[in-house]
Design a protein around this motif. Structure first.
Motif, short mmCIF file in Angstrom:
data_model
loop_
_atom_site.label_atom_id
_atom_site.label_comp_id
_atom_site.label_asym_id
_atom_site.label_seq_id
_atom_site.Cartn_x
_atom_site.Cartn_y
_atom_site.Cartn_z
N PRO A 1 6.17 -3.10 -0.18
CA PRO A 1 5.32 -2.15 0.16
C PRO A 1 6.43 -1.61 0.43
O PRO A 1 7.63 -1.89 1.88
N VAL A 2 6.65 0.66 0.32
CA VAL A 2 7.45 0.86 0.73
C VAL A 2 7.15 0.98 2.23
O VAL A 2 5.46 1.29 3.06
N SER A 3 7.71 2.20 3.08
CA SER A 3 7.50 1.86 4.59
C SER A 3 6.92 2.75 4.59
O SER A 3 6.43 3.41 5.55
N ALA A 4 6.92 4.34 4.48
CA ALA A 4 6.39 5.76 4.33
C ALA A 4 4.21 5.11 3.61
O ALA A 4 4.61 4.56 2.59
N MET A 5 2.96 5.49 4.34
CA MET A 5 2.67 5.43 3.22
C MET A 5 1.91 7.27 3.95
O MET A 5 2.00 7.54 4.22
N ILE A 6 0.54 6.92 2.60
CA ILE A 6 -0.51 8.48 2.24
C ILE A 6 -1.52 8.44 3.05
O ILE A 6 -2.59 6.60 2.28
N HIS A 7 -2.46 8.98 3.84
CA HIS A 7 -3.58 8.99 4.90
C HIS A 7 -4.23 9.90 4.28
O HIS A 7 -3.68 10.92 4.53
N VAL A 8 -5.59 10.30 3.09
CA VAL A 8 -6.18 11.52 3.43
C VAL A 8 -7.40 11.31 4.07
O VAL A 8 -8.58 10.93 3.14
N PRO A 9 -7.46 11.98 5.32
CA PRO A 9 -9.16 12.27 5.56
C PRO A 9 -9.54 13.16 4.42
O PRO A 9 -8.84 14.56 4.58
N LYS A 10 -10.61 13.42 4.50
CA LYS A 10 -11.89 13.93 4.22
C LYS A 10 -11.22 14.59 2.71
O LYS A 10 -11.05 15.96 2.69
N ALA A 11 -11.12 13.54 1.87
CA ALA A 11 -10.90 14.12 0.80
C ALA A 11 -11.18 14.49 -0.45
O ALA A 11 -10.95 15.70 -1.26
N GLY B 1 -8.81 6.33 5.95
CA GLY B 1 -8.64 4.78 5.53
C GLY B 1 -6.85 4.03 6.08
O GLY B 1 -7.30 3.24 5.70
N ALA B 2 -6.83 5.07 7.43
CA ALA B 2 -5.44 4.24 8.28
C ALA B 2 -5.89 2.72 8.24
O ALA B 2 -4.69 1.66 8.06
N ARG B 3 -6.61 1.79 9.32
CA ARG B 3 -6.79 0.60 9.54
C ARG B 3 -6.72 0.05 7.83
O ARG B 3 -6.40 -1.60 7.65
N ALA B 4 -6.91 0.05 6.52
CA ALA B 4 -6.66 -0.80 5.42
C ALA B 4 -5.63 -0.89 4.95
O ALA B 4 -5.06 -2.00 4.50
N ALA B 5 -4.84 0.14 5.42
CA ALA B 5 -3.35 0.26 5.37
C ALA B 5 -2.43 -0.63 6.15
O ALA B 5 -1.40 -1.35 5.29
N VAL B 6 -3.08 -1.19 7.11
CA VAL B 6 -2.15 -2.77 7.58
C VAL B 6 -2.80 -3.29 6.82
O VAL B 6 -1.33 -4.34 6.80
N ALA B 7 -3.75 -3.91 6.31
CA ALA B 7 -3.79 -4.81 6.01
C ALA B 7 -3.43 -5.00 4.87
O ALA B 7 -3.07 -5.94 4.02
N ARG C 1 2.28 21.33 1.34
CA ARG C 1 2.62 20.80 2.38
C ARG C 1 2.29 19.38 2.31
O ARG C 1 2.17 18.41 2.34
N TRP C 2 0.55 19.39 0.92
CA TRP C 2 0.36 18.13 0.87
C TRP C 2 1.69 17.22 -0.30
O TRP C 2 1.82 16.23 -0.17
N ALA C 3 1.99 17.76 -0.78
CA ALA C 3 3.33 17.40 -1.91
C ALA C 3 3.94 17.44 -1.59
O ALA C 3 4.65 15.52 -1.88
N GLY C 4 4.43 17.79 -0.79
CA GLY C 4 5.74 17.45 0.43
C GLY C 4 5.35 16.17 1.28
O GLY C 4 6.12 14.52 1.30
N TYR C 5 3.90 15.91 1.77
CA TYR C 5 3.32 14.82 2.54
C TYR C 5 3.40 13.47 1.25
O TYR C 5 3.80 12.51 1.57
N PHE C 6 2.13 13.44 0.02
CA PHE C 6 2.90 12.16 -0.22
C PHE C 6 4.12 12.11 -0.73
O PHE C 6 4.39 10.92 -1.42
N GLY C 7 5.28 13.78 -1.10
CA GLY C 7 6.41 12.90 -2.16
C GLY C 7 6.50 12.45 -1.15
O GLY C 7 7.89 11.58 -1.62
#
Length: 216
Positions: free
Chosen positions: A145-155, A127-133, A171-177
């Motif tokens: 919005p803060v600069s870091a974003m979360i994108h989850v493929p194959k959720a 969903g990365a393209r949605a994040a741009v909008a 690893r996922w918790a660190g990415y979300f964190g």
């Protein structure tokens, strides 16, 4: 103790896509991580809110005449310290369920607080393209919005139905964190500054009509 609202951007219970309401897994993961960090968190599900067949925003009602569901959510938005916006991608943009819900409320309720963008997909792009909008939408809403974003493929593979990471949880918790940590930092900073100075003193709230935004 910070107070956050996690907005879920899906109202579809049918399939496809499968599994249905995939975003609920992502939203629950955000709730759990924020709560583990000591925050109070509420998940806002558009299916639980009666918005009516005809669009009429909360601020368009006479005082005391808005539907109870809109009044309740308006109060929660005003009281929150920050927001997490969880959305799939529709036509390279954010979920219509999410934008429709948020458009019921004026920017003065969200203003001078941070938000975090979280997108997901059943496929490879997360969903990365949605994040741009979403960046421009949320900036106009007032919750930058803060600069870091979360994108989850194959959720559906990354998370189970309860929002628990199925593989590589650290690893996922660190990415979300990284994103949620930025949200918490800015939320605390904004809360402290609001205690020192009412933000409407430097930028009056738009509470009357859309033409308040017009330039002279």
């Amino acid at each position: 103790m910070p107070n956050y609202l996690v907005f879920l951007g899906t109202a579809r219970e049918s399939t496809p896509p499968a599994p249905a309401r995939l975003g609920l897994r992502v939203a629950r993961a955000c709730v759990q991580l924020l709560e583990a960090d000591g925050a109070t968190v509420e998940l806002i599900d558009p299916l639980a809110i009666e918005l009516g067949a005809v669009f009429k925003p909360h601020f368009a009602y006479a005082k005391g005449r808005a539907p109870e569901a809109l009044d309740d959510l308006a109060s929660k938005i005003a009281a929150a310290d920050g927001y997490v916006m969880v959305s799939p991608e529709y036509n390279h943009s954010m979920s219509p369920a999410l934008s429709h819900l948020l458009n019921h409320f004026g920017s003065s309720l969200f203003a001078f607080k941070p938000s975090a963008i979280v997108t997901y997909s059943a496929g490879q792009w997360g969903g990365a393209r949605a994040a741009v909008a979403m960046r421009t939408f949320l900036a106009e809403l007032g919750c930058l919005p803060v600069s870091a974003m979360i994108h989850v493929p194959k959720a559906q593979e990354a998370l189970d139905e309860e929002g628990r990471f199925q593989e590589d949880p650290d690893r996922w918790a660190g990415y979300f964190g990284r994103t949620l940590g930025q949200l918490s930092w800015w939320a605390e900073a904004a809360a402290e500054q609001r205690e020192k100075q009412d933000p409407t003193e430097v930028s009056p709230a738009f509470q009357r009509a859309p033409d308040q935004r017009n330039a002279p």
